[in-house]
Design an enzyme around this catalytic site. Structure first.
Site, PDB file in Angstrom:
ATOM      1  N   GLU A  31      -9.995  -0.140   5.869  1.00  0.00           N
ATOM      2  CA  GLU A  31      -8.840  -0.433   6.697  1.00  0.00           C
ATOM      3  C   GLU A  31      -9.169  -0.250   8.176  1.00  0.00           C
ATOM      4  OE1 GLU A  31      -5.266   1.761   5.746  1.00  0.00           O
ATOM      5  OE2 GLU A  31      -4.062   0.377   6.919  1.00  0.00           O
ATOM      6  N   GLU A  50      -5.037   9.959  17.004  1.00  0.00           N
ATOM      7  CA  GLU A  50      -5.375  11.381  17.152  1.00  0.00           C
ATOM      8  C   GLU A  50      -6.219  11.840  15.955  1.00  0.00           C
ATOM      9  OE1 GLU A  50      -2.238  10.210  17.683  1.00  0.00           O
ATOM     10  OE2 GLU A  50      -2.311  10.427  19.852  1.00  0.00           O
ATOM     11  N   SER A  64       1.689   6.818   2.224  1.00  0.00           N
ATOM     12  CA  SER A  64       2.562   7.721   2.965  1.00  0.00           C
ATOM     13  C   SER A  64       3.784   8.149   2.163  1.00  0.00           C
ATOM     14  CB  SER A  64       3.036   7.034   4.247  1.00  0.00           C
ATOM     15  OG  SER A  64       1.945   6.626   5.013  1.00  0.00           O
ATOM     16  N   GLN A  93       0.843  -1.191   0.000  1.00  0.00           N
ATOM     17  CA  GLN A  93       0.000   0.000   0.000  1.00  0.00           C
ATOM     18  C   GLN A  93       0.884   1.248   0.000  1.00  0.00           C
ATOM     19  OE1 GLN A  93      -3.772   1.119   2.679  1.00  0.00           O
ATOM     20  NE2 GLN A  93      -1.963   0.720   3.891  1.00  0.00           N
ATOM     21  N   GLY A  94       0.672   2.127  -0.958  1.00  0.00           N
ATOM     22  CA  GLY A  94       1.528   3.308  -1.070  1.00  0.00           C
ATOM     23  C   GLY A  94       0.803   4.628  -0.918  1.00  0.00           C
TER      24      GLY A  94
HETATM   25  C1  LIG Z   1       3.680  -0.616  11.191  1.00  0.00           C
HETATM   26  C2  LIG Z   1       3.314   0.425  10.214  1.00  0.00           C
HETATM   27  C3  LIG Z   1       2.898   0.072   8.965  1.00  0.00           C
HETATM   28  C4  LIG Z   1       2.580   1.035   8.028  1.00  0.00           C
HETATM   29  N1  LIG Z   1       2.214   0.629   6.780  1.00  0.00           N
HETATM   30  C5  LIG Z   1       1.958   1.576   5.833  1.00  0.00           C
HETATM   31  C6  LIG Z   1       1.670   1.177   4.499  1.00  0.00           C
HETATM   32  O1  LIG Z   1       1.618  -0.009   4.185  1.00  0.00           O
HETATM   33  N2  LIG Z   1       1.445   2.122   3.580  1.00  0.00           N
HETATM   34  C7  LIG Z   1       1.460   3.441   3.900  1.00  0.00           C
HETATM   35  O2  LIG Z   1       1.230   4.257   3.027  1.00  0.00           O
HETATM   36  N3  LIG Z   1       1.743   3.867   5.158  1.00  0.00           N
HETATM   37  C8  LIG Z   1       1.993   2.949   6.122  1.00  0.00           C
HETATM   38  N4  LIG Z   1       2.297   3.345   7.402  1.00  0.00           N
HETATM   39  C9  LIG Z   1       2.414   4.776   7.695  1.00  0.00           C
HETATM   40  C10 LIG Z   1       1.288   5.334   8.523  1.00  0.00           C
HETATM   41  O3  LIG Z   1       0.107   5.415   7.804  1.00  0.00           O
HETATM   42  C11 LIG Z   1       1.747   6.701   9.053  1.00  0.00           C
HETATM   43  O4  LIG Z   1       2.805   6.439   9.935  1.00  0.00           O
HETATM   44  C12 LIG Z   1       0.668   7.466   9.772  1.00  0.00           C
HETATM   45  O5  LIG Z   1      -0.310   7.924   8.890  1.00  0.00           O
HETATM   46  C13 LIG Z   1       1.261   8.663  10.545  1.00  0.00           C
HETATM   47  O6  LIG Z   1       2.084   9.451   9.758  1.00  0.00           O
HETATM   48  P1  LIG Z   1       3.559   9.810  10.246  1.00  0.00           P
HETATM   49  O7  LIG Z   1       4.223   8.555  10.621  1.00  0.00           O
HETATM   50  O8  LIG Z   1       4.157  10.641   9.200  1.00  0.00           O
HETATM   51  O9  LIG Z   1       3.367  10.646  11.574  1.00  0.00           O
HETATM   52  P2  LIG Z   1       3.036  12.198  11.691  1.00  0.00           P
HETATM   53  O10 LIG Z   1       1.930  12.553  10.780  1.00  0.00           O
HETATM   54  O11 LIG Z   1       4.287  12.968  11.601  1.00  0.00           O
HETATM   55  O12 LIG Z   1       2.479  12.243  13.175  1.00  0.00           O
HETATM   56  C14 LIG Z   1       3.309  12.209  14.343  1.00  0.00           C
HETATM   57  C15 LIG Z   1       2.433  12.426  15.564  1.00  0.00           C
HETATM   58  O13 LIG Z   1       1.762  13.689  15.457  1.00  0.00           O
HETATM   59  C16 LIG Z   1       0.376  13.506  15.540  1.00  0.00           C
HETATM   60  N5  LIG Z   1      -0.342  14.410  14.650  1.00  0.00           N
HETATM   61  C17 LIG Z   1      -0.068  14.718  13.373  1.00  0.00           C
HETATM   62  N6  LIG Z   1      -1.002  15.527  12.856  1.00  0.00           N
HETATM   63  C18 LIG Z   1      -1.902  15.742  13.830  1.00  0.00           C
HETATM   64  C19 LIG Z   1      -3.126  16.482  13.932  1.00  0.00           C
HETATM   65  N7  LIG Z   1      -3.634  17.170  12.896  1.00  0.00           N
HETATM   66  N8  LIG Z   1      -3.778  16.447  15.109  1.00  0.00           N
HETATM   67  C20 LIG Z   1      -3.285  15.744  16.159  1.00  0.00           C
HETATM   68  N9  LIG Z   1      -2.165  15.039  16.127  1.00  0.00           N
HETATM   69  C21 LIG Z   1      -1.479  15.032  14.974  1.00  0.00           C
HETATM   70  C22 LIG Z   1       0.133  12.083  15.114  1.00  0.00           C
HETATM   71  O14 LIG Z   1      -1.105  11.592  15.625  1.00  0.00           O
HETATM   72  C23 LIG Z   1       1.340  11.383  15.683  1.00  0.00           C
HETATM   73  O15 LIG Z   1       1.087  11.091  17.020  1.00  0.00           O
HETATM   74  C24 LIG Z   1       2.639   2.404   8.370  1.00  0.00           C
HETATM   75  C25 LIG Z   1       3.034   2.767   9.658  1.00  0.00           C
HETATM   76  C26 LIG Z   1       3.374   1.791  10.579  1.00  0.00           C
HETATM   77  C27 LIG Z   1       3.811   2.226  11.947  1.00  0.00           C
END
Ligand SMILES: Cc1cc2nc3c(=O)[nH]c(=O)nc-3n(C[C@H](O)[C@H](O)[C@H](O)COP(=O)(O)OP(=O)(O)OC[C@H]3O[C@@H](n4cnc5c(N)ncnc54)[C@H](O)[C@@H]3O)c2cc1C
Lengths: 352, 388
Positions: free
Chosen positions: B243, B372, B128, B125-126
């Protein structure tokens, strides 16, 4: 397998909801509780009877509608949401159930069930699981526990002492009375399983009301947060406030089906109905306590006042949470189930 | 409301139970975040597919059994109770497939779904990107139209199982000047195309469970687009709903863990009871796993009567991820000093899987949209609170 309510049940719930919005608005209930001795209004009761609420579980042979716990559960939720006091549930759900289950007392049933169905009689119930008897002074009949026997006592033969509760709507009485052969309507052999069953019926009613109360407190919090402005914008647009309310919504969402399963378990005589009811009690209680805590926080100092309606529902929830079995009691019943040897646990046993 | 199974449902349960007893591998498969484990899990997908058990709710002509959601829940209950392996193709079967059913052309369904069911195509899944996590509308990877192809440039990240997967579905910006959720398009592409570089990323357990994907002038035929050009956001939201919502985390998985937690507590009762909070947490774990199952049955019943999936997608996500944390934290408390042992530690015996689960539970509140973000969604869309 169908985990939804049918159209008729939903329509009935909606009708009751519309009725309660108008006829049992918070200011009206406050009026009744603050100005009358018993806290109960004959006028409101007769209107509730017109809606069919007092006749719901009275068998058709005795002038009622003859419905079961599943039909009641959403009504009980509405009663909780609108803060309607429990004497209605105690009479029309619990007392009717108890009288109904009594094997050979057709006369007693004939004497009381039709009057209950018409909304002309209130019944209060005393059981040692609750320290005091709710609504004893407003009652026309007391059904009391004595060493597992069931006794029917006219209020005139008992001495009552009122105990104020944090919840204005609650009227709790210490009841002094003397058991006798005349008052006994069920022996201990008959009574023991019935009193046990009554705890489950009551547990369902309390759970459903707690769920309704949780919902009401959530709605009050959301409404307040959408209107109240600080820093030039509604406080409800701030994330910390939003997340308080979202957490309550999650709790309510996942308590509701647990309560509904308990209703179904009572209707079907499920072997695990006691466990399902205790689960419902704990889940609904947790939702209501969280809703109270979060809603008062969102209301700020306003939530700490007598004027804000929130207090009515909050106090109700705190009080109900420990009636008909407190948390310790219900946790123990679940413990005994899940920790038993060869307990049917796990994914294959959701409904078995 | 009638909370009893029909005879037909009971017969189906018996059939699944018997089949699982005959087919579930006796020893647990190695993690699918290793090359050998990935291959072994693909083989398991093939085995499932031989009995049309790979995707039981799909129509028969696409490799499924045409079962309803209640039957799907029964299948899942038997699946997890039998201790069957994790599904290496869950991104495909549970996320992309429902989206394909709704938005794909008949040609696309026939092309992708049977191969997916057979385990021939394992999907990643792409969504992020380095600058687009929670703020998914900030996606910058581009797909620029060139005749009957899109030319893709940019980068995706955290893509689960992309190290060994065959295909990727994801969102790309097809209108270079577009902003936020406009001008995005949903594209399906094989991961072996020229111009694609995959860099494995080690997760907490040290295994390459996800990856970064770099695109350098990658050419993808236009027929690999799902839905219309520029409609990607809407379609992707539907996928995200699956999902968080019903399919990804079937309740049976949590009920199975809750049952194991009760067993773990019973086996270690003498020491566990020294902390009364443990027993309370075991009790709550069991109750919440049940509650999650009941809520799912309720949603399934509602959908069977023509209802739509709604805000419960977000409430589900919070509920199961917090439940998973609670259960594994409780197991760690029960195990005490033994809890730190990796599954392959010689003295771990059969307790090491609790640590695996504990590590994975840490990710639950993060992936599939952080909790969140789910709380924001609940507050704004379900409760109607104003936006900031
Ligand atoms: C095990 C695992 C598998 C994954 N698999 C996939 C995958 O297959 N494909 C894919 O595309 N992605 C995947 N992801 C990525 C995942 O979807 C993202 O990690 C997630 O959406 C959060 O984005 P980020 O990591 O950039 O965190 P950030 O967006 O940087 O967030 C960091 C923190 O800030 C908080 N935050 C950010 N914005 C807000 C807001 N507006 N209000 C309140 N709090 C906020 C978040 O809740 C979090 O606690 C995976 C992640 C993990 C851990």
């Amino acid at each position: 397998m169908d985990f939804t309510f049918d159209d008729q049940q939903l329509a009935f719930r909606d009708a009751i909801r519309k009725f309660l919005v108008v006829e049992a608005a918070p200011e009206m209930l406050r009026g009744i509780w603050e100005t009358t001795k018993t806290g109960r209004s004959a006028e409101l009761r007769s209107k509730l009877a017109d809606q069919g609420l007092t006749a719901l579980s009275v068998p058709e042979a005795f002038g009622g509608i003859g419905l079961g716990a599943t039909d009641w559960v959403m009504v009980q939720q509405e009663l909780g949401y609108h803060g309607i006091p429990d004497s209605l549930v105690d009479t029309a759900f619990l007392a009717v159930w108890l009288l109904n289950q009594l094997p050979a007392s057709v006369e007693l049933k004939r004497a009381w069930l039709p009057r209950i169905a018409e909304g002309r009689a209130r019944v209060a119930i005393g059981h040692p699981i609750n320290p005091l008897v709710a609504d004893a002074e407003a009652a026309d009949l007391l059904l009391l526990w004595h060493d597992d026997e069931i006794h029917a006592v006219p209020p005139s033969q008992a001495t009552l002492r009122i105990n104020p509760s944090i919840d204005l709507s609650r009227r709790l009485y210490h009841v002094d009375w003397t058991p006798s052969a005349e008052t006994r309507i069920g022996t201990a052999a008959i009574g023991a399983p019935l009193w046990q069953g009554l705890i489950d019926q009551a547990g369902l009613a309390v759970s459903a009301q707690l769920l309704g109360l949780a919902h009401r407190m959530l709605d009050l919090g959301v409404d307040y947060a959408a209107q109240r402005k600080q820093f030039g914008k509604p406080i409800g647009s701030m994330q910390a406030v939003k997340h308080h309310m979202a957490d309550v919504a999650v709790k309510v969402e996942f308590a509701e089906p647990v309560v509904y399963r308990a209703a179904d378990a009572l209707d079907s005589g499920h072997a695990l109905r006691a466990v399902h009811v205790s689960h419902a009690r704990l889940a609904a209680g947790e939702a209501a306590r969280l809703a109270a805590r979060k809603s008062i926080q969102v209301h700020g100092a306003m939530g700490y006042t007598w004027e804000a309606d929130l207090q009515m529902f909050m106090k109700r929830a705190w009080a109900l949470d420990a009636t008909w079995g407190d948390r310790k009691y219900h946790k123990r019943r679940i413990d005994q189930h899940i920790l038993a040897d060869a307990a049917p646990l796990g994914p294959q046993h959701t409904f078995i | 409301m009638r909370l009893a199974y029909t005879e037909k449902q009971k017969a189906f349960r018996a059939e699944v139970r018997a089949w699982m007893a005959d087919h579930v591998p006796a020893a647990p498969l190695p993690s699918f975040d290793t090359e050998a484990g990935f291959a072994a899990h693909r083989e398991w997908e093939r085995t499932l597919n031989r009995n049309a058990f790979s995707a039981v709710t799909w129509p028969k002509h696409l490799g499924g059994r045409g079962l309803d959601l209640i039957e799907w829940l029964i299948f899942e209950e038997e699946y997890w109770a039998a201790g069957a392996p994790l599904r290496v193709n869950q991104n495909g079967v549970f996320l992309l497939a429902p989206t394909l059913m709704e938005y794909g052309t008949d040609e696309q369904k026939a092309r992708f779904l049977p191969r997916m069911a057979a385990g021939d195509d394992i999907w990643a899944q792409g969504w992020s990107e380095p600058g687009a996590g929670s703020d998914m509308a900030a996606i910058r990877s581009k797909a620029v139209r060139d005749g009957d192809h899109y030319v893709i440039n940019g980068q995706k990240t955290w893509s689960t199982r992309a190290v060994w997967a065959d295909w990727l579905f994801g969102l790309f910006r097809t209108e270079p000047e577009s902003q936020r959720h406009h001008g995005l398009t949903f594209v399906l592409l094989p991961l072996n195309l020229p111009g694609i570089t995959i860099r494995p990323i080690q997760q907490l357990n040290g295994l390459p469970g996800f990856a970064e994907i770099f695109f350098d002038n990658v050419r993808v035929p236009v027929e690999n687009r799902l839905g219309g050009e520029g409609e990607g956001w809407k379609i992707c939201m539907a996928t995200a709903g699956f999902e968080r919502g019903l399919m990804l985390r079937s309740p049976a998985r949590f009920q199975q863990t809750a049952r194991q937690l009760v067993d773990l507590y019973r086996a270690n009762r003498e020491s566990a009871d020294a902390d009364p909070a443990i027993r309370d947490a075991v009790l709550k774990s069991w109750m919440d796993a049940e509650a999650y199952a009941l809520a799912t049955y309720r949603t399934a019943s509602r959908l069977a009567k023509g209802g739509q999936i709604g805000a419960e997608a977000s409430t589900n996500k919070i509920f199961w991820s917090e439940l998973d944390l609670l259960m594994h934290e409780t197991a760690m408390s029960i195990l005490g000093a033994r809890a730190e042992l990796m599954a392959h530690a010689p003295d771990a015996g059969d307790i090491g899987h609790w640590l695996d689960g504990f590590l994975f539970a840490q990710a639950g509140p993060i992936y599939a949209g952080t909790n969140e973000i789910q709380r924001n969604i609940i507050a704004e869309r379900m409760l109607g609170l104003p936006r900031a």
